[in-house]
Design a protein around this motif. Structure first.
Motif, mmCIF file in Angstrom:
data_model
loop_
_atom_site.group_PDB
_atom_site.id
_atom_site.type_symbol
_atom_site.label_atom_id
_atom_site.label_comp_id
_atom_site.label_asym_id
_atom_site.label_seq_id
_atom_site.Cartn_x
_atom_site.Cartn_y
_atom_site.Cartn_z
ATOM 1 N N ASP A 1 0.818 -1.207 0.000
ATOM 2 C CA ASP A 1 0.000 0.000 0.000
ATOM 3 C C ASP A 1 0.857 1.265 0.000
ATOM 4 O O ASP A 1 0.479 2.291 -0.578
ATOM 5 N N ILE A 2 2.034 1.189 0.616
ATOM 6 C CA ILE A 2 2.954 2.330 0.625
ATOM 7 C C ILE A 2 3.502 2.581 -0.774
ATOM 8 O O ILE A 2 3.536 3.719 -1.256
ATOM 9 N N TYR A 3 3.911 1.507 -1.428
ATOM 10 C CA TYR A 3 4.450 1.644 -2.785
ATOM 11 C C TYR A 3 3.383 2.149 -3.752
ATOM 12 O O TYR A 3 3.676 2.960 -4.643
ATOM 13 N N GLU A 4 2.164 1.697 -3.587
ATOM 14 C CA GLU A 4 1.072 2.168 -4.439
ATOM 15 C C GLU A 4 0.821 3.647 -4.214
ATOM 16 O O GLU A 4 0.574 4.398 -5.167
ATOM 17 N N LYS A 5 0.894 4.076 -2.959
ATOM 18 C CA LYS A 5 0.715 5.482 -2.616
ATOM 19 C C LYS A 5 1.818 6.333 -3.259
ATOM 20 O O LYS A 5 1.543 7.410 -3.817
ATOM 21 N N LEU A 6 3.037 5.853 -3.208
ATOM 22 C CA LEU A 6 4.164 6.584 -3.782
ATOM 23 C C LEU A 6 4.065 6.660 -5.300
ATOM 24 O O LEU A 6 4.372 7.703 -5.891
ATOM 25 N N GLN B 1 1.524 6.866 -7.054
ATOM 26 C CA GLN B 1 0.436 7.767 -7.440
ATOM 27 C C GLN B 1 0.803 9.242 -7.295
ATOM 28 O O GLN B 1 -0.015 10.121 -7.573
ATOM 29 N N GLU C 1 1.006 14.827 3.342
ATOM 30 C CA GLU C 1 0.076 13.687 3.372
ATOM 31 C C GLU C 1 0.810 12.366 3.141
ATOM 32 O O GLU C 1 0.574 11.387 3.847
ATOM 33 N N ILE C 2 1.706 12.363 2.159
ATOM 34 C CA ILE C 2 2.444 11.140 1.825
ATOM 35 C C ILE C 2 3.342 10.709 2.976
ATOM 36 O O ILE C 2 3.360 9.544 3.372
ATOM 37 N N PHE D 1 1.317 9.401 5.881
ATOM 38 C CA PHE D 1 0.810 8.058 5.573
ATOM 39 C C PHE D 1 1.888 7.005 5.819
ATOM 40 O O PHE D 1 1.652 5.984 6.480
ATOM 41 N N LYS E 1 2.092 4.080 8.838
ATOM 42 C CA LYS E 1 2.276 2.659 8.488
ATOM 43 C C LYS E 1 3.521 2.107 9.172
ATOM 44 O O LYS E 1 3.530 0.971 9.663
ATOM 45 N N CYS F 1 10.157 1.902 5.976
ATOM 46 C CA CYS F 1 9.305 3.100 5.946
ATOM 47 C C CYS F 1 10.119 4.344 6.291
ATOM 48 O O CYS F 1 9.960 5.396 5.663
#
Length: 237
Positions: free
Chosen positions: A3-8, A10, A25-26, A29, A33, A49
């Motif tokens: 989920d962290i990699y997906e957030k990054l 994006q 925000e990033i 997040f 985590k 992280c």
């Protein structure tokens, strides 16, 4: 970590460079985590992280990797955060892996620039960093004239400075020439009077880097600057 990699992945370059809110925000997040991982006993993922957050927190300007803030601890010892000297070999190995996985231009620039200044220093990282910075500068430049955000223009300058200085270290000068040509295109465009900080910012950079910018590169700029100064003086009368 998925989920962290997906957030990054994006991360939107224009949004990121227009406001500080996305950056906060990033990092928030990833930090939350990381805290969850540590509390669950997964220290390895918690550490990863922190590496991501530290890497995002570096100030990257004029081909330098420096801290965001510095000070002294409770015992009076000086400290800097983040500090690339505190990164371990395994941390850089992790960043190499991340660089190979990501398709996000911002992350490519960020990871490769840190690696370029690391113990894993390699010209391949300089090439990736300079190419990525140039691509980002072009994307941001297309957006600034329709935006009220001065931040976009400042980031155009910063990305171009990085692209020029990093690519100057490469044996193949094609990226350097592309970065320099685009910089000269930007600095010579005086058609937007409310964006003149772009021109002046890049002109100061050119003057500081005389080994890369010769007399011909400045030709015609003085006439445009004089004309704008005259127009400003007339309008203020």
């Amino acid at each position: 970590m998925k989920d962290i990699y997906e957030k990054l992945e994006q991360i939107n370059i224009i949004e990121l460079n227009s406001t500080f809110s996305l950056d906060r925000e990033i990092k928030k997040f990833i930090g939350e985590k990381g805290k969850e991982y540590y509390e669950s006993g997964d220290e390895q993922k918690g550490k990863l992280c922190q590496i991501e957050i530290d890497t995002l927190n570096f100030t990257t300007k004029s081909d330098t990797i420096s801290y965001t803030f510095s000070g002294t601890d409770s015992e009076g010892n000086p400290f800097e955060y983040p500090n690339i000297k505190l990164f371990k070999d395994e941390d850089f190995v992790y960043l190499i892996k991340r660089l190979g996985e990501t398709t996000n231009k911002y992350l490519k620039a960020r990871y490769s620039h840190v690696l370029w200044h690391s113990t894993k220093k390699n010209l391949d990282y300089a090439k990736t960093a300079s190419e990525s910075y140039l691509e980002i500068a072009k994307i941001l430049y297309q957006e600034i004239f329709g935006s009220d955000s001065k931040s976009l223009g400042i980031h155009v300058i910063n990305n171009l400075e990085n692209a020029v200085l990093i690519s100057s270290k490469l044996k193949n000068k094609s990226i350097f020439e592309s970065a320099k040509d685009f910089l000269l295109q930007v600095v010579s465009d005086f058609s937007h009077k409310n964006k003149l900080y772009l021109n002046t910012g890049l002109l100061f950079f050119m003057l500081d880097q005389k080994k890369f910018f010769k007399r011909n590169d400045f030709q015609g700029l003085e006439i445009k600057i004089y004309k704008i100064a005259q127009e400003k003086m007339t309008s203020e009368k």
